[in-house]
Design an enzyme around this catalytic site. Structure first.
Site, PDB file in Angstrom:
ATOM      1  N   GLU A 169      -3.627   3.113  -7.122  1.00  0.00           N
ATOM      2  CA  GLU A 169      -4.088   4.223  -6.278  1.00  0.00           C
ATOM      3  C   GLU A 169      -3.089   5.377  -6.360  1.00  0.00           C
ATOM      4  O   GLU A 169      -2.020   5.290  -5.749  1.00  0.00           O
ATOM      5  CB  GLU A 169      -4.163   3.785  -4.812  1.00  0.00           C
ATOM      6  CG  GLU A 169      -5.140   2.688  -4.525  1.00  0.00           C
ATOM      7  CD  GLU A 169      -5.438   2.589  -3.022  1.00  0.00           C
ATOM      8  OE1 GLU A 169      -6.610   2.592  -2.677  1.00  0.00           O
ATOM      9  OE2 GLU A 169      -4.501   2.530  -2.215  1.00  0.00           O
ATOM     10  N   HIS A 181       0.859  -1.188   0.000  1.00  0.00           N
ATOM     11  CA  HIS A 181       0.000   0.000   0.000  1.00  0.00           C
ATOM     12  C   HIS A 181       0.893   1.235   0.000  1.00  0.00           C
ATOM     13  O   HIS A 181       1.979   1.204   0.577  1.00  0.00           O
ATOM     14  CB  HIS A 181      -0.907  -0.008   1.235  1.00  0.00           C
ATOM     15  CG  HIS A 181      -1.980   1.025   1.134  1.00  0.00           C
ATOM     16  ND1 HIS A 181      -1.754   2.345   1.428  1.00  0.00           N
ATOM     17  CD2 HIS A 181      -3.275   0.944   0.737  1.00  0.00           C
ATOM     18  CE1 HIS A 181      -2.865   3.027   1.220  1.00  0.00           C
ATOM     19  NE2 HIS A 181      -3.810   2.192   0.799  1.00  0.00           N
TER      20      HIS A 181
HETATM   21  O1  G3P Z   1      -6.551   1.518   0.378  1.00  0.00           O
HETATM   22  C1  G3P Z   1      -7.549   2.441   0.083  1.00  0.00           C
HETATM   23  C2  G3P Z   1      -7.085   3.827   0.177  1.00  0.00           C
HETATM   24  O2  G3P Z   1      -5.741   4.086   0.102  1.00  0.00           O
HETATM   25  C3  G3P Z   1      -7.948   4.850  -0.470  1.00  0.00           C
HETATM   26  O3  G3P Z   1      -8.201   5.735   0.542  1.00  0.00           O
HETATM   27  O4  G3P Z   1      -9.483   7.378   1.785  1.00  0.00           O
HETATM   28  O5  G3P Z   1      -8.982   7.749  -0.616  1.00  0.00           O
HETATM   29  O6  G3P Z   1     -10.622   5.998   0.035  1.00  0.00           O
HETATM   30  P1  G3P Z   1      -9.389   6.770   0.416  1.00  0.00           P
END
Ligand code: G3P
Length: 215
Positions: A138, A90
């Site tokens: 992400e 992550h």
């Molecule tokens: O692992 C999920 C995360 O990093 C996304 O976070 O708060 O943007 O939904 P968020």
């Protein structure tokens, strides 16, 4: 479709609060075909496993063996506690590609499913060759923000899908049913979400909202 709810270390996702969110997931799961997975802190895995049927993925594992490794997360320990999978790499817990490969291999040996998180298309392509269950793209700058990756950077999802050898999830800033729908249209097989559920007043409603346009 898959929905992974990452509790991170939010107070609203720690200890009894983690269990509350797991119970909200369990209730919602009865009404949807989307598989909803919770990713709690290691200290909350066992309790959630004992008290709910929600699939649990750890947030991290260290590719170590039983032995003298103070402060590490032993893959066997999270499995025995009740996890059936784990996130790896992550952006808030980065590993090198070598460590990613090692962690992925350790997890697989134990029959733990793996989701390798990445923050660019190149790493997505490399990580996908390790044959995890999913890679999850992400963009770090959008994590925890108000703008969804599906709006701010749809190309990164499309390109990840194009270059990946395994199915792709995406996340960062996802909070609405429209965001989830768009992610699926862009080729993702599901979503990783944290603040859009954990930091809301009513996590159960927030999960239902996320699923509202794709059922
Ligand atoms: O692992 C999920 C995360 O990093 C996304 O976070 O708060 O943007 O939904 P968020």
């Amino acid at each position: 479709m898959k929905l992974i709810i990452n509790l991170k270390t939010y107070k609203a996702g720690t200890n009894q609060n983690a269990l509350k969110i797991a119970k909200a997931i369990e209730k919602t799961q009865e009404k949807t075909d989307t598989e909803i997975i919770i990713s709690p802190q290691p200290t909350d895995i066992q309790k959630i496993a004992e008290e709910t049927t929600v699939p649990i993925y750890a947030q991290h594992i260290d590719p170590i063996q039983y032995g003298s490794n103070t402060g590490h997360i032993l893959p066997e320990a999270i499995k025995k506690a009740g996890a059936t999978g784990t996130l790896i790499n992550h952006s808030e817990k980065n590993l090198t590609l070598k460590q990613i490969a090692k962690a992925n291999q350790r997890a697989k040996k134990l029959d733990l499913k793996t989701i390798i998180c990445t923050n660019n298309v190149q790493t997505t392509a490399a990580a996908s060759k390790l044959n995890p269950e999913y890679v999850a793209i992400e963009p770090p700058e959008l994590i925890g923000g108000d703008i969804s990756v599906t709006t701010a950077d749809p190309e990164i999802i499309e390109k990840s899908v194009e270059k990946s050898e395994t199915p792709v999830l995406c996340g960062a800033g996802v909070s609405s049913g429209e965001d989830v729908k768009k992610a699926i249209e862009l080729g993702a097989k599901g979503i990783l979400v944290a603040s859009g559920v954990v930091k809301t007043k009513n996590p159960e409603k927030s999960i239902q909202k996320l699923l509202s346009k794709t059922q």
